[in-house]
Scaffold this active site. Sequence first.
Site, PDB file in Angstrom:
ATOM      1  N   CYS A 103       3.366   8.637   1.601  1.00  0.00           N
ATOM      2  CA  CYS A 103       3.861   7.641   2.561  1.00  0.00           C
ATOM      3  C   CYS A 103       4.154   6.362   1.770  1.00  0.00           C
ATOM      4  O   CYS A 103       3.248   5.722   1.236  1.00  0.00           O
ATOM      5  CB  CYS A 103       2.781   7.427   3.620  1.00  0.00           C
ATOM      6  SG  CYS A 103       3.269   6.282   4.890  1.00  0.00           S
TER       7      CYS A 103
ATOM      8  N   CYS B  89       5.800  -5.253  16.006  1.00  0.00           N
ATOM      9  CA  CYS B  89       5.379  -4.293  17.027  1.00  0.00           C
ATOM     10  C   CYS B  89       3.912  -4.586  17.325  1.00  0.00           C
ATOM     11  O   CYS B  89       3.107  -4.739  16.394  1.00  0.00           O
ATOM     12  CB  CYS B  89       5.570  -2.870  16.529  1.00  0.00           C
ATOM     13  SG  CYS B  89       7.274  -2.571  16.000  1.00  0.00           S
TER      14      CYS B  89
ATOM     15  N   GLU C 236       0.814  -1.215   0.000  1.00  0.00           N
ATOM     16  CA  GLU C 236       0.000   0.000   0.000  1.00  0.00           C
ATOM     17  C   GLU C 236       0.850   1.268   0.000  1.00  0.00           C
ATOM     18  O   GLU C 236       1.987   1.274   0.448  1.00  0.00           O
ATOM     19  CB  GLU C 236      -0.930  -0.006   1.223  1.00  0.00           C
ATOM     20  CG  GLU C 236      -1.974  -1.102   1.103  1.00  0.00           C
ATOM     21  CD  GLU C 236      -2.961  -1.167   2.264  1.00  0.00           C
ATOM     22  OE1 GLU C 236      -4.150  -1.390   1.998  1.00  0.00           O
ATOM     23  OE2 GLU C 236      -2.550  -1.000   3.420  1.00  0.00           O
TER      24      GLU C 236
HETATM   25 FE1  SF4 Z   1       7.196  -0.452  11.738  1.00  0.00          FE
HETATM   26 FE2  SF4 Z   1       6.967  -2.241  13.735  1.00  0.00          FE
HETATM   27 FE3  SF4 Z   1       4.922  -1.888  12.043  1.00  0.00          FE
HETATM   28 FE4  SF4 Z   1       7.141  -3.102  11.202  1.00  0.00          FE
HETATM   29  S1  SF4 Z   1       5.746  -3.878  12.757  1.00  0.00           S
HETATM   30  S2  SF4 Z   1       5.997  -1.495  10.105  1.00  0.00           S
HETATM   31  S3  SF4 Z   1       8.717  -2.005  12.372  1.00  0.00           S
HETATM   32  S4  SF4 Z   1       5.758  -0.353  13.452  1.00  0.00           S
END
Ligand code: SF4
Length: 451
Positions: A140, A151, A127
């Site tokens: 973006c 995360c 995306e």
């Molecule tokens: Fe960024 Fe963590 Fe999401 Fe990966 S999982 S895109 S490192 S915020």
Amino acid sequence: MADTNLMQIPGHIDPLPVPRPNLVDGVTPREDGRVDLIGLPRTQIAAMLTEAGLDAKAAKLRAKQVFHWLYHRGVTEFEAMTDIAKAMRPWLAERFVIGRPEIVEAQVSTDGTRKWLLRTADAHDFEMVFIPDETRGTLCVSSQVGCTLNCTFCHTGTMRLVRNLTPGEIVGQVMLARDALGEWPNASTPSSPRTRGPLAASLEVGVKPPAVPDQVRDDEDEDEDDDEAGQYTSNGRLLTNIVMMGMGEPLYNFDNVRDALRLVMDGDGLGLSRRRITLSTSGVVPMMARCGTEIGVNLAVSLHAVTKQVRDEIVPINRKYGIEELLAACAAYPRSSNARRITFEYVMLKDKNDSDEDARELVRLIKLYKLPAKVNLIPFNPWPGTSYECSEPARIRRFSEIVFEAGISAPVRTPRGRDIDAACGQLKTSAEKKSRAELDRLYAEKQAALG
Ligand code: SF4
Ligand code: SAH
């Protein structure tokens, strides 16, 4: 020099290596055997023309002309390259293509934010989001399909599968946005059908930019600093800034992101100043210095917590590169200064990281490491299945005040594009529906079919 495209984090933090089987010389193979020129530096275009039969001098000249048409004028057909001999244009078209990621879906939010679901030539979805506001338009850009990091508050992080995007697929997003917005530099008129490209008509920009700040907007406008290669200025244009904050961790795809951004910053290429580009990392410490020296863009760091316990939990890469190490790398970031401060992103999670004590600790750490820093407070954007909640507005305000009172800018970002799941951390494609084994099998089948 390490091959960062193969880099993986060992152990439970990052159980999946980044597959890169489809990257032959950084180019995604096409079924018709032609080579997509988008993403290749001039020298590689020249090398390919030599390989196709031109002598070295002719190849160099043609490569320069082709490069200009591709990146400066945004043409999508060799036939449009009017200073190249008429007979040569079909010769080029037989061997090469001028690609763009395929658009699967384009959505527009009630606040004017636009999201595109894109597809690579080998059928991976990712995306891209465009966020217009009064003074700038920010694209973006994604660096990977999915993300190997997980995360806990990020929707992309729940995708199990990932592949690095090639330089062409990364720079192709910016080119696609220019097509869609109808604003290639040197275009005779920005809205003329010839220069707007085939996609423009179906992607009309009809929504008035709202008068609210977006989540990635800087406090300062860097217009006066626009002294670098970029010939491409904000004058009258919609797309003025780029943030590497889409899907993926850009510093785990360092080489491809660097090569793509070099094309974006090249004065003969897309010509956008490095000062208008920001790369966001979750904290891949070993790559941060190279990001500063080899790319030189603004740095944003997804800090999100100030104690080991909380950051280990919500940004698990912290177990590998802890807060102290991360902040030391920020202090050493080659391009930071008071004029070009590092942005710390801080997602506001109710009862997790949003206390007064957290705010004070954030201030203490920034001062301890003498960081030229600003803080972006990002209200948590919810997604289906998440167990987190966004902090109350009064809590976010109080947090912001504490940081501001210590002399550090800490604006609260207004979420943008939530209604179309385009806001920070909401990006996710259907890639997780296929298992890793299944994707490997599909890839092997495809390779076999290509011979
Ligand atoms: Fe960024 Fe963590 Fe999401 Fe990966 S999982 S895109 S490192 S915020
Ligand atoms: N992987 C990189 C860049 C992409 S994420 C990184 O982590 O920095 C862009 C930003 O959105 C990061 O700061 C990320 O932590 C934040 N983010 C992720 N999920 C979010 C959510 N649900 N709500 C708000 N921000 C989120």
